[in-house]
Design a protein around this motif. Structure first.
Motif, PDB file in Angstrom:
ATOM      1  N   ARG A 104       0.847  -1.186   0.000  1.00 15.26           N
ATOM      2  CA  ARG A 104       0.000   0.000   0.000  1.00 15.26           C
ATOM      3  C   ARG A 104       0.882   1.235   0.000  1.00 15.26           C
ATOM      4  O   ARG A 104       1.643   1.465   0.944  1.00 15.26           O
ATOM      5  CB  ARG A 104      -0.918   0.012   1.213  1.00 15.26           C
ATOM      6  N   LEU A 105       0.775   2.012  -1.048  1.00 15.94           N
ATOM      7  CA  LEU A 105       1.525   3.253  -1.160  1.00 15.94           C
ATOM      8  C   LEU A 105       0.675   4.413  -0.664  1.00 15.94           C
ATOM      9  O   LEU A 105      -0.543   4.407  -0.818  1.00 15.94           O
ATOM     10  CB  LEU A 105       1.936   3.502  -2.611  1.00 15.94           C
ATOM     11  N   SER A 106       1.363   5.395  -0.087  1.00 10.82           N
ATOM     12  CA  SER A 106       0.690   6.606   0.382  1.00 10.82           C
ATOM     13  C   SER A 106       1.386   7.819  -0.201  1.00 10.82           C
ATOM     14  O   SER A 106       2.591   7.809  -0.431  1.00 10.82           O
ATOM     15  CB  SER A 106       0.734   6.699   1.908  1.00 10.82           C
ATOM     16  N   CYS A 107       0.625   8.850  -0.413  1.00 12.51           N
ATOM     17  CA  CYS A 107       1.172  10.112  -0.899  1.00 12.51           C
ATOM     18  C   CYS A 107       0.451  11.249  -0.189  1.00 12.51           C
ATOM     19  O   CYS A 107      -0.776  11.358  -0.298  1.00 12.51           O
ATOM     20  CB  CYS A 107       0.996  10.221  -2.400  1.00 12.51           C
ATOM     21  N   THR A 108       1.212  12.066   0.496  1.00 17.09           N
ATOM     22  CA  THR A 108       0.653  13.248   1.138  1.00 17.09           C
ATOM     23  C   THR A 108       1.145  14.472   0.396  1.00 17.09           C
ATOM     24  O   THR A 108       2.345  14.613   0.137  1.00 17.09           O
ATOM     25  CB  THR A 108       1.052  13.313   2.614  1.00 17.09           C
ATOM     26  N   ALA A 109       0.212  15.315   0.025  1.00 15.79           N
ATOM     27  CA  ALA A 109       0.560  16.501  -0.758  1.00 15.79           C
ATOM     28  C   ALA A 109       0.045  17.756  -0.062  1.00 15.79           C
ATOM     29  O   ALA A 109      -0.957  17.708   0.665  1.00 15.79           O
ATOM     30  CB  ALA A 109      -0.042  16.402  -2.162  1.00 15.79           C
ATOM     31  N   SER A 110       0.713  18.845  -0.290  1.00 17.77           N
ATOM     32  CA  SER A 110       0.246  20.096   0.273  1.00 17.77           C
ATOM     33  C   SER A 110      -1.069  20.490  -0.395  1.00 17.77           C
ATOM     34  O   SER A 110      -1.393  20.039  -1.485  1.00 17.77           O
ATOM     35  CB  SER A 110       1.287  21.192   0.094  1.00 17.77           C
ATOM     36  N   GLY A 111      -1.805  21.353   0.245  1.00 19.36           N
ATOM     37  CA  GLY A 111      -3.138  21.681  -0.221  1.00 19.36           C
ATOM     38  C   GLY A 111      -3.189  22.235  -1.629  1.00 19.36           C
ATOM     39  O   GLY A 111      -4.138  21.998  -2.367  1.00 19.36           O
TER      40      GLY A 111
END
Length: 115
Positions: free
Chosen positions: A19-26
């Motif tokens: 499971r890959l995750s990606c958090t990005a700025s708004g």
């Protein structure tokens, strides 16, 4: 500051899951369709899956039925559940808006499928 951080890659055996995750700025995430892309040496980066803000999804034929993209708008995070992985899924995986914006590429996360 615009920031994209991918995580969750690693070594997995054929038939396994990641499971890959990606958090990005708004700025990159809010109100935008998001995509997971992958790239192998000598090849162009390809779109693997995309998800709209309404959670409508599309997949490349090569991963359809095996990968699932999802997003959590409250956390500015997009996920890629990879099941029944194959050696040909080996690549660096990136997330970005779809269509992508060049300056928003992160470092990516390496996925290696091997026994």
């Amino acid at each position: 500051q615009v920031q994209v951080v991918e995580s969750g890659g690693g070594l997995v055996q054929p038939g396994g899951s990641l499971r890959l995750s990606c958090t990005a700025s708004g700025r990159i995430f809010s109100g935008k369709t998001m995509g997971w892309y992958r790239q192998t040496p000598g090849k162009e980066r390809e779109l693997v899956a995309r998800i709209t803000i309404f959670h409508n999804t599309n997949y490349a034929d090569s991963v359809k039925g095996r990968f699932t993209i999802s997003r959590d708008n409250a956390k500015n995070t997009v996920y890629l559940q990879m099941d029944k992985v194959k050696p040909e899924d080996t690549a660096v995986y990136y997330c970005n808006s779809e269509p992508f914006i060049s300056q928003y590429w992160g470092q990516g996360t390496q996925v290696t499928v091997s026994s």
